[in-house]
Design an enzyme around this catalytic site. Structure first.
Site, mmCIF file in Angstrom:
data_model
loop_
_atom_site.group_PDB
_atom_site.id
_atom_site.type_symbol
_atom_site.label_atom_id
_atom_site.label_comp_id
_atom_site.label_asym_id
_atom_site.label_seq_id
_atom_site.Cartn_x
_atom_site.Cartn_y
_atom_site.Cartn_z
ATOM 1 N N ARG A 46 0.857 -1.183 0.000
ATOM 2 C CA ARG A 46 0.000 0.000 0.000
ATOM 3 C C ARG A 46 0.893 1.232 0.000
ATOM 4 O O ARG A 46 1.768 1.367 0.843
ATOM 5 C CB ARG A 46 -0.894 -0.015 1.252
ATOM 6 C CG ARG A 46 -1.533 1.305 1.585
ATOM 7 C CD ARG A 46 -2.772 1.550 0.799
ATOM 8 N NE ARG A 46 -3.312 2.882 1.035
ATOM 9 C CZ ARG A 46 -4.289 3.141 1.920
ATOM 10 N NH1 ARG A 46 -4.793 2.165 2.649
ATOM 11 N NH2 ARG A 46 -4.745 4.360 2.067
ATOM 12 N N ARG B 242 -5.627 2.051 -4.409
ATOM 13 C CA ARG B 242 -4.759 1.379 -3.424
ATOM 14 C C ARG B 242 -4.810 -0.117 -3.659
ATOM 15 O O ARG B 242 -5.833 -0.659 -4.082
ATOM 16 C CB ARG B 242 -5.169 1.702 -1.996
ATOM 17 C CG ARG B 242 -6.546 1.255 -1.564
ATOM 18 C CD ARG B 242 -7.644 2.186 -1.947
ATOM 19 N NE ARG B 242 -7.392 3.579 -1.718
ATOM 20 C CZ ARG B 242 -7.565 4.215 -0.556
ATOM 21 N NH1 ARG B 242 -7.975 3.555 0.487
ATOM 22 N NH2 ARG B 242 -7.346 5.503 -0.459
ATOM 23 N N ASP C 177 -6.853 -1.908 1.375
ATOM 24 C CA ASP C 177 -7.206 -0.979 2.445
ATOM 25 C C ASP C 177 -7.955 -1.795 3.491
ATOM 26 O O ASP C 177 -8.886 -2.521 3.128
ATOM 27 C CB ASP C 177 -8.127 0.087 1.832
ATOM 28 C CG ASP C 177 -8.273 1.285 2.721
ATOM 29 O OD1 ASP C 177 -7.401 2.159 2.668
ATOM 30 O OD2 ASP C 177 -9.235 1.317 3.487
ATOM 31 N N ASP D 282 -10.014 -1.258 6.937
ATOM 32 C CA ASP D 282 -10.568 -0.285 7.887
ATOM 33 C C ASP D 282 -11.271 -1.029 9.021
ATOM 34 O O ASP D 282 -11.998 -2.005 8.771
ATOM 35 C CB ASP D 282 -11.626 0.598 7.203
ATOM 36 C CG ASP D 282 -11.022 1.569 6.180
ATOM 37 O OD1 ASP D 282 -9.857 1.975 6.364
ATOM 38 O OD2 ASP D 282 -11.711 1.903 5.206
#
Ligand SMILES: Nc1nc2nc(S)n(CCO)c2c(=O)[nH]1
Length: 159
Positions: free
Chosen positions: A84, A93, A96, A98
């Site tokens: 990344r 990207r 990711d 989260d």
């Protein structure tokens, strides 16, 4: 002591399915973490910085002995391992990760905001989350996830 957390994974560069698979494997390799549910893979229109490829998104339910900060560190470690590069904020990207929810807690520090501050406006998060836990409620919001999803104007092409 084990805590339940929900993670959103997204990728829109390179071999997207492979990045998702590698991220799941790297999470599974952690002895302090077990993945207890994996959503389907959704192809989704980019939200935020729209001049980019479509994303693949999934949501995971995990059980972990890590605290929220340790879980964040693990996610950031996997993002780096999978190449990344934080060039453009909201930009393309490789992967990711989260943290959406952690042990039904509200956490607000300089590095962590949980529940994820934008999850209630993202169909690419809510659709897979509802798939794996339709009965889930968000801390301090007494509306069901399905009602929150209904309120999102365009479902951003979540397929
Ligand atoms: N559809 C979609 N749009 C996105 N915009 C950003 S930034 N991201 C990265 C997650 O914050 C995504 C994403 O994962 N999916």
């Amino acid at each position: 002591m084990e805590y339940t957390a929900y993670l959103s994974l997204g990728t829109n560069m390179g071999d997207r399915e492979n990045y998702l698979r590698d991220a799941v494997l790297l999470l599974q390799n952690d002895s302090q973490l077990s993945i207890t549910s994996v959503s389907s893979i959704y192809e989704t229109d980019p939200v935020g910085y729209v001049e980019q490829e479509r994303f693949l998104n999934i949501v995971l339910e995990v059980k972990t002995a890590k605290n929220a900060n340790e879980l964040l560190h693990k996610c950031q470690q996997i993002e780096l391992q999978l190449g990344r590069k934080r060039e453009i904020r909201w930009g393309p990207r490789t992967i990711d990760l989260d943290i959406l929810l952690y042990n039904h807690e509200n956490i607000e520090t300089e590095s962590l905001s949980i529940p994820h501050p934008r999850m209630h406006e993202r169909a690419f998060v809510l659709v897979p989350l509802i798939e794996i836990n339709p009965g889930l409620s968000l801390p301090k919001i007494d509306k069901p996830l399905s009602e929150i999803l209904e309120a999102i104007p365009d479902k951003e092409g979540v397929r």
